[in-house]
Enzyme design. Structure first.
Site, PDB file in Angstrom:
ATOM      1  N   ASP A   1     -59.708   6.553  55.022  1.00  0.00           N
ATOM      2  CA  ASP A   1     -60.519   7.707  54.500  1.00  0.00           C
ATOM      3  C   ASP A   1     -61.984   7.520  54.572  1.00  0.00           C
ATOM      4  O   ASP A   1     -62.427   6.423  54.602  1.00  0.00           O
ATOM      5  CB  ASP A   1     -60.137   8.293  53.226  1.00  0.00           C
TER       6      ASP A   1
ATOM      7  N   ASN B   1     -53.621   9.371  39.802  1.00  0.00           N
ATOM      8  CA  ASN B   1     -53.014  10.652  39.923  1.00  0.00           C
ATOM      9  C   ASN B   1     -51.785  10.930  40.875  1.00  0.00           C
ATOM     10  O   ASN B   1     -51.279  11.970  41.469  1.00  0.00           O
ATOM     11  CB  ASN B   1     -54.029  11.894  40.172  1.00  0.00           C
TER      12      ASN B   1
ATOM     13  N   HIS C   1     -52.384  10.046  44.202  1.00  0.00           N
ATOM     14  CA  HIS C   1     -53.058  10.347  45.629  1.00  0.00           C
ATOM     15  C   HIS C   1     -52.828   8.935  46.578  1.00  0.00           C
ATOM     16  O   HIS C   1     -52.898   8.178  46.161  1.00  0.00           O
ATOM     17  CB  HIS C   1     -54.409  11.069  45.656  1.00  0.00           C
TER      18      HIS C   1
ATOM     19  N   GLU D   1     -54.572  14.711  47.623  1.00  0.00           N
ATOM     20  CA  GLU D   1     -54.596  14.943  46.444  1.00  0.00           C
ATOM     21  C   GLU D   1     -53.297  15.891  45.819  1.00  0.00           C
ATOM     22  O   GLU D   1     -52.668  16.517  46.892  1.00  0.00           O
ATOM     23  CB  GLU D   1     -56.032  15.534  45.817  1.00  0.00           C
TER      24      GLU D   1
HETATM   25  C1  GLP Z   1     -59.658   5.866  46.408  1.00  0.00           C
HETATM   26  C2  GLP Z   1     -58.947   5.746  47.916  1.00  0.00           C
HETATM   27  C3  GLP Z   1     -57.613   5.252  47.680  1.00  0.00           C
HETATM   28  C4  GLP Z   1     -57.198   4.371  46.863  1.00  0.00           C
HETATM   29  C5  GLP Z   1     -57.702   4.951  45.491  1.00  0.00           C
HETATM   30  C6  GLP Z   1     -57.168   3.888  44.524  1.00  0.00           C
HETATM   31  O1  GLP Z   1     -59.532   7.224  45.747  1.00  0.00           O
HETATM   32  N1  GLP Z   1     -59.322   6.690  48.578  1.00  0.00           N
HETATM   33  O2  GLP Z   1     -57.190   4.902  49.210  1.00  0.00           O
HETATM   34  O3  GLP Z   1     -56.064   3.964  46.793  1.00  0.00           O
HETATM   35  O4  GLP Z   1     -59.069   4.997  45.432  1.00  0.00           O
HETATM   36  O5  GLP Z   1     -58.385   2.868  44.369  1.00  0.00           O
HETATM   37  P1  GLP Z   1     -58.219   1.519  43.372  1.00  0.00           P
HETATM   38  O6  GLP Z   1     -57.512   0.657  43.964  1.00  0.00           O
HETATM   39  O7  GLP Z   1     -59.602   0.974  43.255  1.00  0.00           O
HETATM   40  O8  GLP Z   1     -57.586   2.079  42.195  1.00  0.00           O
END
Ligand code: GLP
Length: 533
Positions: A67, A136, A138, A143
């Site tokens: 993404d 959440n 995702h 989402e």
């Molecule tokens: C972002 C990314 C996700 C990732 C998530 C969790 O929103 N788009 O791909 O898994 O954050 O991030 P973290 O690993 O910092 O908790």
């Protein structure tokens, strides 16, 4: 879904990197799906080291990132393109032209999404997809509640994601509200998937993922339809929300623990009229807390002896009471019961002074001497009395009688009650001592008075404490000789005077390589430890 639970974040990162490395060794021209966020950073670090050592080669590897924010310029430090260049691409021998991240500056997001999807297909699809998980649920930026049967698309970020990701921006207002993300359908086309989750902040979503059926409120549950998913998480993310209950003579304490974090505590009065009323009052509080938190299991610490699931406790109405099964029926959750001193030792070992050691013995000095022995993170258990360290015999001939039926038990010499008993004798034979005067002023003679008098230079108190710490040291030395712990942790009200106690005690213990420390959790050790049972 296969689940690998690692001790900590570093082990998780190494484990994930090993799986990626195996993929690259088996197929040097693999197509990898990559993720951003803080979780995969450690894995990237390991991959960089492996590449530098020559263990893995990126020269034929192609990558597609999950993404990218929209709109955002690739040069912006918050962009995922920038992140990937920093964390991996600039540090390994990958051809940058073979690294793809959705273009956050495109004028035509719809076309960008279609092209991105086609490009993945043109490369034969993704061999191994790395995923993190949002709090959440995702994955990528798919989402909760969004169309989950989608290919790469432009999406709106939920408020909770904007909030969670604002830590990477100057302010929440700077977080782009949209993003281009591979869809769940694109992700599910990958041949293999590794999902990473680390830290207590992910424990709720990890337990939802594992416990719930496929549902759109937790998009990661859709991974359950894929035949080759490995969830790698650390203990903090895995252990979910647990409830610890510590039954005391006066109060019952409750602790809600998420991963290794205390998130809520409460207490109720101990109902002593009957076992049933006590158990049902505990169940009421458990059920109240269950409505507020996603609690999955309950651990209970109780005084007394537990044998074959039945509890006998002198100061509580438990007479051969099936506590675990009785409570479990009322709260509709699995319940585990252990001795309260064992729970306190486990709590101290996981949350308190014992955190930095592998093996500890916790000694609680009070009316008697309680204790727990923790080896490799677990309570050492015997049939029933393991951990009854107050009853090791330190005086073999003519020892003081103990209510347990033996003579010469350690607690008859080194408990706080024993100290007070000796102080009372001393005051009678030395009525003019400073200790006698202090006790008279206070209206009672307690452990506190002995330490106060000692601080003021009282010779009688000094002699008492010399003798007391001698007995304390004799028992501690025996325990060290038998178990060889890394640390002995002392607990109980008396340890508030640790500044006086420890300097007198240490020279009397020969094993200088064993740390002697004071508990840091005090009253919470029991309920916290019970939560981890
Ligand atoms: C972002 C990314 C996700 C990732 C998530 C969790 O929103 N788009 O791909 O898994 O954050 O991030 P973290 O690993 O910092 O908790």
């Amino acid at each position: 879904m296969r689940v690998i639970v690692c001790e900590d974040y570093n082990e998780l990162s190494a484990q994930a990197a090993r799986l990626v490395a195996s993929q690259l060794i088996l197929n040097p021209s693999s197509v990898l799906g990559l993720a951003t966020g803080s979780t995969p950073v450690g894995m990237y670090r390991h991959l960089v080291s492996m590449n530098r050592r020559g263990d893995i080669d990126f020269s034929d590897v192609t990558t597609f990132n999950l993404d990218e924010y929209y709109p955002i310029s690739p040069g912006s430090p918050q962009s995922y393109r920038y992140f990937m260049n920093e964390q991996l691409f600039s540090k390994v021998n990958i051809d940058i032209n073979n690294t793809f991240v959705p273009n956050g500056m495109t004028d035509d997001p719809e076309k960008e999404c279609l092209d991105y999807e086609k490009n993945i297909e043109a490369h034969g699809g993704i061999d191994l997809q790395i995923l993190g998980i949002g709090r959440n649920g995702h994955i990528g930026f798919n989402e909760p509640g969004a169309n989950l049967n989608s290919a790469t698309h432009l999406t709106e970020l939920s408020e909770s994601t904007v909030d969670a990701n604002s830590r990477f921006f100057d302010s929440e207002d700077d977080v782009p509200r949209r993003a281009i993300t591979m869809g769940i359908a694109s992700i599910l086309k990958s041949k293999k998937i590794i999902l990473l989750a680390s830290g207590a902040s992910k424990s709720r979503v990890v337990s939802e993922l594992l416990d719930e059926d496929i549902n759109t409120s937790v998009p990661a549950t859709l991974l359950k339809v894929h035949p080759d998913v490995v969830l790698i998480c650390d203990k903090d993310a895995y252990s979910g929300t647990r409830l610890g209950v510590d039954i005391g003579g006066t109060n019952v304490k409750f602790a809600v623990v998420e991963g290794r974090k205390l998130i809520y505590k409460s207490s109720i009065r101990t109902e002593k009229s009957s076992a049933d009323t006590l158990i049902s009052s505990i169940a009421d509080e458990c059920n109240r807390l269950k409505k507020l938190y996603p609690i999955k299991t309950v651990g209970v610490g109780t005084p007394g002896i537990i044998r074959d699931g039945r509890v006998n406790a002198a100061n509580l109405p438990f007479r051969s009471t099936p506590l675990a099964s009785g409570l479990s029926k009322l709260v509709d959750m699995p319940v585990t019961v252990d001795n309260d001193a064992n729970c306190a030792a486990l709590g101290e070992s996981e949350f308190g002074a014992g955190k930095k050691y592998q093996n500890i013995i916790m000694i609680t000095l009070g009316t008697g001497i309680g204790g727990g022995i923790i080896f490799d993170g677990s309570i050492a258990h015997g049939k029933s009395s393991m951990g009854e360290i107050g009853h090791i015999i330190i005086e073999a001939d003519g020892g003081r009688p103990c209510p347990c039926g033996q003579h010469g038990c350690w607690e008859q010499y080194a408990s706080v009650s024993a100290l007070i008993a000796s102080a009372k004798e001393a005051v009678q034979s030395e009525p003019n001592s400073l200790l006698s005067k202090l006790a008279e002023e206070k209206g009672r003679l307690d452990g506190e008075a002995v330490f106060d008098a000692y601080e003021k230079g009282c010779k009688v108190a000094a002699k008492l404490l010399e003798k007391y710490t001698h007995y304390l040291a004799v028992g501690i030395t025996s325990l060290i000789n038998v178990f060889g712990p890394d640390a002995v942790i002392l607990a109980g009200g008396i340890t508030s005077r640790g500044n006086l106690l420890i300097p007198m005690l240490l020279p009397k213990i020969p094993s200088s390589d064993v740390a002697i420390e004071i508990s840091t959790l005090e009253n919470d050790a029991g309920s916290l430890g019970a939560a981890l049972l």
